[in-house]
Motif scaffolding. Structure first.
Motif, PDB file in Angstrom:
ATOM      1  N   VAL A  81       0.867  -1.178   0.000  1.00  9.20           N
ATOM      2  CA  VAL A  81       0.000   0.000   0.000  1.00  9.20           C
ATOM      3  C   VAL A  81       0.904   1.229   0.000  1.00  9.20           C
ATOM      4  O   VAL A  81       1.700   1.411   0.934  1.00  9.20           O
ATOM      5  N   GLU A  82       0.797   2.049  -1.022  1.00 12.55           N
ATOM      6  CA  GLU A  82       1.743   3.172  -1.150  1.00 12.55           C
ATOM      7  C   GLU A  82       1.748   4.078   0.069  1.00 12.55           C
ATOM      8  O   GLU A  82       2.820   4.507   0.521  1.00 12.55           O
ATOM      9  N   ALA A  83       0.574   4.373   0.618  1.00 10.95           N
ATOM     10  CA  ALA A  83       0.498   5.268   1.772  1.00 10.95           C
ATOM     11  C   ALA A  83       1.367   4.760   2.924  1.00 10.95           C
ATOM     12  O   ALA A  83       2.075   5.534   3.580  1.00 10.95           O
ATOM     13  N   ASP A  84       1.328   3.436   3.166  1.00  7.94           N
ATOM     14  CA  ASP A  84       2.099   2.847   4.262  1.00  7.94           C
ATOM     15  C   ASP A  84       3.590   2.793   3.920  1.00  7.94           C
ATOM     16  O   ASP A  84       4.448   3.028   4.779  1.00  7.94           O
ATOM     17  N   GLY A  85       3.899   2.470   2.667  1.00  5.71           N
ATOM     18  CA  GLY A  85       5.301   2.411   2.251  1.00  5.71           C
ATOM     19  C   GLY A  85       5.971   3.771   2.322  1.00  5.71           C
ATOM     20  O   GLY A  85       7.131   3.888   2.747  1.00  5.71           O
ATOM     21  N   ASN A  86       5.251   4.819   1.937  1.00  2.47           N
ATOM     22  CA  ASN A  86       5.796   6.172   2.014  1.00  2.47           C
ATOM     23  C   ASN A  86       6.086   6.569   3.456  1.00  2.47           C
ATOM     24  O   ASN A  86       7.108   7.193   3.754  1.00  2.47           O
ATOM     25  N   LEU A  87       5.177   6.199   4.349  1.00  6.24           N
ATOM     26  CA  LEU A  87       5.358   6.537   5.761  1.00  6.24           C
ATOM     27  C   LEU A  87       6.534   5.777   6.358  1.00  6.24           C
ATOM     28  O   LEU A  87       7.329   6.349   7.122  1.00  6.24           O
ATOM     29  N   GLN A  88       6.680   4.509   6.014  1.00  6.19           N
ATOM     30  CA  GLN A  88       7.802   3.725   6.519  1.00  6.19           C
ATOM     31  C   GLN A  88       9.140   4.362   6.122  1.00  6.19           C
ATOM     32  O   GLN A  88      10.043   4.534   6.951  1.00  6.19           O
ATOM     33  N   PHE A  89       9.254   4.722   4.852  1.00  5.36           N
ATOM     34  CA  PHE A  89      10.479   5.373   4.367  1.00  5.36           C
ATOM     35  C   PHE A  89      10.706   6.691   5.100  1.00  5.36           C
ATOM     36  O   PHE A  89      11.824   7.002   5.526  1.00  5.36           O
ATOM     37  N   ALA A  90       9.649   7.488   5.254  1.00  9.35           N
ATOM     38  CA  ALA A  90       9.764   8.803   5.891  1.00  9.35           C
ATOM     39  C   ALA A  90      10.214   8.697   7.340  1.00  9.35           C
ATOM     40  O   ALA A  90      11.005   9.521   7.814  1.00  9.35           O
TER      41      ALA A  90
END
Length: 258
Positions: A27-36
């Motif tokens: 899920v892009e929303a979760d992947g972006n947050l993990q990276f951030a």
């Protein structure tokens, strides 16, 4: 030494969770947050870091961009989608700011860490509003005065092989660390540290580090000849006398010891 302010924007989230990988597991929303979150931790010792969101939360593009006001850099984090064969990292700069050097450095660092191609640094102009940025978050952030505004696409989640990389916590963490290193290099953080602005035996997250650094810059303390400070060491009567006189000279502007 002033700490630069860095805003990280994990794209999507909250009601905006439709973007998913080829298998549906990513899920892009979760992947972006993990990276951030990884990136925040790597930057925290050197920058004042702000996240537009630190959990699954709904934010408009305008709200995100406005949070860049007063920041030195704004990075919006995403992953891309097109075909199952599309591949690589892309990074977008504002049409008004031209930060191509740092954009390329970050994009290439992420691509190398993920083992995928770097598609380059690009600018995307709005067809409806010529001269303005296509991406609202970039346009609002640069309109608010942020001098460096970037949008990072960390590979294609529509590509099965790259989706696996985006789901791999070790690869995500490595790419976040590579991003942080590129940013530190751009702001010459390592150069400043090696110039002796802070002593080599003091960890960056030590509570007293900013005060010791400030005292060094004010020429109140010098430390040891080997570049150490020994922060937990006791103060001798001799050292106390020197420190007291130096403080008096700084405050009054009167030279006591010649």
């Amino acid at each position: 030494m002033r700490k630069y302010k860095f805003v990280i924007d994990p794209g999507h989230g909250g009601k905006d969770r439709a973007n998913k990988g080829h298998s549906g597991r990513y899920v892009e929303a979760d992947g972006n947050l993990q990276f951030a979150l990884y990136l925040r931790d790597y930057l925290n010792p050197y920058f004042h870091v702000v996240l537009t969101r630190d959990k699954d939360k709904t934010l408009s593009l305008t709200e995100r961009g406005r949070m860049a006001k007063g920041a030195d850099m704004f990075l919006s984090v995403h992953s891309d989608a097109y075909t199952s064969n599309s591949s690589g990292v892309t990074i977008f700069d504002s049409v008004d700011l031209k930060n191509e050097d740092i954009a390329k450095n970050i994009g290439k660092a992420v691509a190398d860490a993920m083992g995928i191609p770097f598609r380059g640094s690009r600018e995307k102009e709005s067809s409806r509003h010529p001269g303005e940025d296509y991406y609202t978050v970039i346009d609002v952030a640069q309109d608010g005065g942020c001098p460096c505004v970037l949008l990072l696409e960390r590979g294609f989640h529509s590509n099965p092989a790259e989706e696996k990389k985006l789901l791999n916590a070790n690869i995500v963490q490595a790419s976040a660390e590579a991003t942080a290193n590129a940013i530190k290099k751009y702001y010459k953080i390592q150069e400043v540290m090696s110039m002796g602005r802070i002593f080599k035996d003091i960890e960056d997250d030590r509570w007293s580090a900013p005060y010791i650094e400030a005292a060094k810059e004010l020429d109140i303390i010098n430390g040891n000849d080997d570049g150490t400070f020994n922060p937990a060491g006791s103060l001798t009567r001799e050292q106390a006398a020197v420190l007291t006189v130096r403080l008096y000279e700084k405050i009054t502007g009167r030279k006591v010891v010649k």
